[in-house]
Design an enzyme around this catalytic site. Sequence first.
Site, PDB file in Angstrom:
ATOM      1  N   LYS A   1      -1.622  26.151 -97.614  1.00  0.00           N
ATOM      2  CA  LYS A   1      -0.898  26.227 -98.899  1.00  0.00           C
ATOM      3  C   LYS A   1      -1.879  26.463-100.039  1.00  0.00           C
ATOM      4  CE  LYS A   1       0.046  22.210-101.335  1.00  0.00           C
ATOM      5  NZ  LYS A   1       0.791  21.137-102.004  1.00  0.00           N
TER       6      LYS A   1
ATOM      7  N   LYS B   1      -4.514  23.261-105.681  1.00  0.00           N
ATOM      8  CA  LYS B   1      -5.636  23.054-106.602  1.00  0.00           C
ATOM      9  C   LYS B   1      -6.772  22.282-105.944  1.00  0.00           C
ATOM     10  CE  LYS B   1      -3.571  18.971-108.812  1.00  0.00           C
ATOM     11  NZ  LYS B   1      -2.212  18.989-108.220  1.00  0.00           N
TER      12      LYS B   1
ATOM     13  N   LYS C   1      -3.842  13.801 -98.588  1.00  0.00           N
ATOM     14  CA  LYS C   1      -4.610  13.584 -99.819  1.00  0.00           C
ATOM     15  C   LYS C   1      -5.609  12.449 -99.664  1.00  0.00           C
ATOM     16  CE  LYS C   1      -1.479  15.609-103.176  1.00  0.00           C
ATOM     17  NZ  LYS C   1      -0.821  15.514-104.469  1.00  0.00           N
TER      18      LYS C   1
HETATM   19  N1  AQP Z   1       1.405  26.723-102.628  1.00  0.00           N
HETATM   20  C1  AQP Z   1       2.600  26.374-103.101  1.00  0.00           C
HETATM   21  N2  AQP Z   1       3.691  27.122-102.790  1.00  0.00           N
HETATM   22  C2  AQP Z   1       4.907  26.801-103.267  1.00  0.00           C
HETATM   23  N3  AQP Z   1       5.133  25.752-104.073  1.00  0.00           N
HETATM   24  C3  AQP Z   1       4.088  24.979-104.406  1.00  0.00           C
HETATM   25  N4  AQP Z   1       3.981  23.881-105.184  1.00  0.00           N
HETATM   26  C4  AQP Z   1       2.675  23.481-105.202  1.00  0.00           C
HETATM   27  N5  AQP Z   1       1.935  24.301-104.453  1.00  0.00           N
HETATM   28  C5  AQP Z   1       2.773  25.243-103.953  1.00  0.00           C
HETATM   29  C6  AQP Z   1       5.087  23.261-105.896  1.00  0.00           C
HETATM   30  O1  AQP Z   1       4.732  23.125-107.252  1.00  0.00           O
HETATM   31  C7  AQP Z   1       5.446  22.021-107.807  1.00  0.00           C
HETATM   32  C8  AQP Z   1       4.542  21.181-108.646  1.00  0.00           C
HETATM   33  O2  AQP Z   1       3.619  20.578-107.816  1.00  0.00           O
HETATM   34  P1  AQP Z   1       2.686  19.400-108.216  1.00  0.00           P
HETATM   35  O3  AQP Z   1       2.617  19.183-109.642  1.00  0.00           O
HETATM   36  O4  AQP Z   1       2.963  18.236-107.343  1.00  0.00           O
HETATM   37  O5  AQP Z   1       1.383  20.055-107.799  1.00  0.00           O
HETATM   38  P2  AQP Z   1       0.717  19.790-106.485  1.00  0.00           P
HETATM   39  O6  AQP Z   1       1.654  19.833-105.324  1.00  0.00           O
HETATM   40  O7  AQP Z   1      -0.109  18.595-106.689  1.00  0.00           O
HETATM   41  O8  AQP Z   1      -0.107  21.078-106.479  1.00  0.00           O
HETATM   42  P3  AQP Z   1      -1.195  21.308-105.482  1.00  0.00           P
HETATM   43  O9  AQP Z   1      -2.024  22.387-105.985  1.00  0.00           O
HETATM   44  O10 AQP Z   1      -0.600  21.449-104.141  1.00  0.00           O
HETATM   45  O11 AQP Z   1      -2.019  19.978-105.597  1.00  0.00           O
HETATM   46  P4  AQP Z   1      -2.577  19.096-104.483  1.00  0.00           P
HETATM   47  O12 AQP Z   1      -3.613  19.905-103.828  1.00  0.00           O
HETATM   48  O13 AQP Z   1      -3.119  17.911-105.255  1.00  0.00           O
HETATM   49  O14 AQP Z   1      -1.438  18.749-103.580  1.00  0.00           O
HETATM   50  C9  AQP Z   1       6.048  21.271-106.630  1.00  0.00           C
HETATM   51  O15 AQP Z   1       7.434  21.525-106.575  1.00  0.00           O
HETATM   52  C10 AQP Z   1       5.358  21.853-105.430  1.00  0.00           C
HETATM   53  O16 AQP Z   1       6.198  21.859-104.300  1.00  0.00           O
END
Ligand code: AQP
Length: 332
Positions: free
Chosen positions: A195, A198, A112
């Site tokens: 993966k 967002k 990140k």
């Molecule tokens: N692609 C994915 N496959 C399976 N599980 C996923 N999670 C996120 N992406 C995937 C799971 O969703 C839960 C909430 O996650 P979060 O609120 O931490 O969201 P995040 O990880 O910030 O989502 P993003 O889209 O992956 O954001 P960035 O790009 O900022 O890292 C968690 O349990 C996560 O494992």
Amino acid sequence: RPRVLSGIQPTAGSFHLGNYLGAVRQWVALQESHDAFYMVVDLHAITVPQDPAELRDNTRLAVAQLLAAGLDPDRCTLFVQSHVPEHAQLGWVMNCLTGFGEASRMTQFKDKSAKQGADRATVGLFTYPILQVADILLYQANAVPVGEDQRQHIELTRDLAERFNGRFGETFTIPAPYIVKETAKIYDLQDPTAKMSKSAPSPKGLVNLLDEPKVSAKKIKSAVTDTDTVIRFDEKEKPGVSNLLTIYATLTGTAVPELEHRYEGKGYGALKTDLAEVFVEWVTPFRERTQEYLGDQETLDSILAKGAEKARAVAAETLAKTYERMGLLPAK
Ligand code: AQP
């Protein structure tokens, strides 16, 4: 009943299919068998810049989506992280227990901060896994339902809990990750080796649950596959097709081999068109329910008030015990 705890960020507004299949879906199932605590982690969201009005709206929107996905406030404790001040308090304690090198090894921070540029990344983003440790330990959770990307943070949680227990006596339950293998990692539709996220470089492979269903259907129909024609689950050789099969199987409750059989001799076009239809059918009522919950702010806020009260009762007890064990003088 064993206890589970998990959280989701309110940052993007809409949840995406990875969030739902990787995490939220499991939360819904686990509220039947576990003492379940689920929260919208707004303190994690502010590790990157947030517009205040948007953050407020997105926090309510996240709660509405969790309810629409099937969380039932009578069966689980649903709350907003910042409503329970003990998270920040235990977070500080855990900061003081974590080695700098240990924190530096967290790969999510590396990813990140690389995306943001090292100078713009905050100290909060660096220590966010440690706040997550506090989130989990406060509730003495036995299991943490998350996607694969969170595994390293659960490992850190276990290490810190063991360290604290070793130094100050048994205080924290050692939690285990609860990661469902099939849906642990949902992949980007355009880059099926990455993966679904967002913060992907392009939105084309990201399926947002609150987008117009037509837009998502188009993304599904344009998913990257391979030059072969056989519909077969093979993550190494056919990551795109395998990802589509996983999504299809989970949304419909059909086994992957059954889908392989059903699509024998058919082309990728048929699979994608059918999956687009399956998704639209599933997401349409989800979107409607989200809007309904969002429209009744009073009910939403009262659910959160009750949730925070239940959560605080547990969190305050753990924090008091922690302070006491460490020798922090109790306030009279
Ligand atoms: N692609 C994915 N496959 C399976 N599980 C996923 N999670 C996120 N992406 C995937 C799971 O969703 C839960 C909430 O996650 P979060 O609120 O931490 O969201 P995040 O990880 O910030 O989502 P993003 O889209 O992956 O954001 P960035 O790009 O900022 O890292 C968690 O349990 C996560 O494992």
